[in-house]
Design an enzyme around this catalytic site. Structure first.
Site, short mmCIF file in Angstrom:
data_model
loop_
_atom_site.label_atom_id
_atom_site.label_comp_id
_atom_site.label_asym_id
_atom_site.label_seq_id
_atom_site.Cartn_x
_atom_site.Cartn_y
_atom_site.Cartn_z
N CYS A 34 -29.26 -8.60 3.89
CA CYS A 34 -28.81 -7.72 2.82
C CYS A 34 -27.34 -7.35 2.99
O CYS A 34 -26.73 -7.59 4.04
CB CYS A 34 -29.62 -6.42 2.80
N ASP A 409 15.86 -9.04 -4.84
CA ASP A 409 15.60 -8.48 -6.16
C ASP A 409 16.32 -7.14 -6.29
O ASP A 409 16.06 -6.21 -5.51
CB ASP A 409 14.09 -8.31 -6.35
#
Length: 447
Positions: A34, A409
């Site tokens: 599970c 940038d």
């Protein structure tokens, strides 16, 4: 991959969703495994075993739980990042590398021997590559059986099985029941809708804002909390729709894409950054005084990807030294002139259509770069004039590299406190390996 059993046991007891997908819990008495968030009655400690990957649990003889459905757990396993070769191999397997080939062919693509691939998988995953590929096919088939009304034969081939016989045998072996017994489909007659889980929080509005500002006219559209895009794959064409559905993204495509579903799902997962672990990213980046308030303002920020590598490369070249609005206008003109019209939209042009195209509205050198990228089919690994460090980093960032950082940038330098590029790079060292998320947050702070 060695897990800390005591930590896994405590995490299972807490059912904390932050551990979902990091490991799987197997019960020796029921032979079922599970997710750690499974609502089923907890088993005694001495009856539990823990696995880093679902395929390892299945290899040990456990079958997936029908209640918590391990096949839909967020894709953030414990071994992620432990081996670059394993990470690349898993991505290739997810894209179907072992559906038509073998481990030798996979190893050749990775540049290592098949023996090395098997050793790395045994060390980091706990299961061989073939078992991982089989688990992915079985889990995807289970998702299609539960969430769609596709015919059984379509489910088999969409999941990557070569025959119905192999499909039926694999599903019975994994779930101890025939595929038809798993049916709970609720799709409409003309569309297939799947839910792709993610780790919360997820800043869906931020994702739509980024994609909406850069949406190519006629190709993409953002509205009503939904992203829509015209796509074409394997002879099928239609409109892809993606929306937030509380803990998962609901993805809808026409039934014509049945055979291409795995490809569509893999692309959507990368495009919407569903592999991210926002808790881990936030806990690391919050150490920085500039990034901390941005993380707190926009929790669950994801780095938007791209639908197609070639299209992304063209976008990056067009966007050099122009505004977002200006780049969107130019890329829209390219799509309108060289793309393919279909009912409901426009398909972005393939590389062959732009290899010798006369592209206006930009410097000649930049148009020549686009043609060169088209002739290379979007690849930028080799030297192409006009592809510099910023462009390479931007493409890597939106291709799924969490540490890509488009330095140089001007907007990043401004957002980080008007520092020099060298100062920004030195500061960004502390943001690794999540520099792409830091860059996105800094860009967003300027909007």
């Amino acid at each position: 991959m060695q897990l800390d059993d005591d930590l896994c046991f405590r995490a299972t007891r807490s059912r904390d969703p932050r551990f979902d997908g990091r490991f799987f819990t197997a019960v020796t008495t029921t032979r079922i495994y599970c997710r750690p968030i499974c609502p089923a009655k907890a088993a005694r400690r001495e009856h539990l075993r823990f696995f880093a990957y679902a395929a390892a649990a299945e290899r040990a003889g456990f079958r997936p739980c029908l209640r918590c459905r391990p096949e839909v757990a967020p894709w953030t396993p414990a071994w992620n990042g432990t081996s670059a070769t394993v990470t690349r191999a898993l991505r290739l397997i997810g894209e179907g590398a072992l559906d038509d080939g073998d481990v030798d062919a996979l190893a050749a693509r990775l540049g290592v021997t098949s023996r090395q691939v098997r050793r790395l998988f045994d060390e980091h995953v706990g299961a061989p590559p073939v078992a991982v590929a089989q688990a992915r096919r079985v889990h995807f088939a289970r998702t299609l059986l539960v969430e769609t009304t596709l015919p059984i034969s379509d489910v088999a081939f969409a999941a990557g099985f070569a025959s119905l016989r192999r499909f039926n045998a694999a599903m019975r072996n994994a779930y101890h029941m025939p595929p038809r017994a798993m049916r709970r489909g609720r799709a409409s007659d003309d569309a297939i809708t799947l839910r792709l889980p993610y780790r919360a929080p997820y800043d869906w509005n931020g994702m739509l804002e980024f994609l909406g500002r850069r949406a190519i006219p006629g190709v993409e559209c953002v509205g009503g909390g939904e992203f829509r895009r015209t796509i074409a794959l394997g002879g099928a064409a239609g409109v892809l729709r993606v929306r937030d559905d509380g803990g998962a993204l609901a993805v809808s495509v026409p039934r014509a894409f049945t055979r291409q579903l795995k490809t569509v799902v893999d692309r959507v997962r990368r495009m919407f950054d569903l592999f991210a672990d926002p808790q881990a990213i936030a806990s690391h980046l919050e150490r920085d005084d500039v990034i901390r308030p941005l993380i707190q303002r926009w929790p669950g920020t994801r780095v938007p990807g791209a639908w197609d590598p070639f299209e992304l490369a063209v976008r990056a070249v067009v966007g050099q030294q122009v505004s977002v609005a200006g780049a969107t206008t130019i890329i829209g003109r390219i799509a309108a002139k060289y793309g393919t019209q279909i009912d409901g939209g426009l398909v972005f042009p393939e590389a062959a259509r732009l290899a010798n195209a006369r592209i206006g509205g930009m410097p000649r050198a930049r148009a020549a770069t686009i043609r060169a990228v088209a002739r290379a089919n979007g690849a930028i690994d080799h030297d192409i004039r006009g592809i510099g460090p910023w462009t390479r980093s931007y493409i890597a960032m939106r291709s799924g590299d969490p540490d890509a950082f488009p330095h140089g940038d001007l907007a990043l330098r401004k957002a980080a406190g008007r520092c020099t590029d060298g100062e920004l790079l030195r500061r960004a060292e502390a943001w690794r390996p999540w520099r792409a998320y830091a860059a996105l947050l800094l860009w967003r702070s300027l909007n």
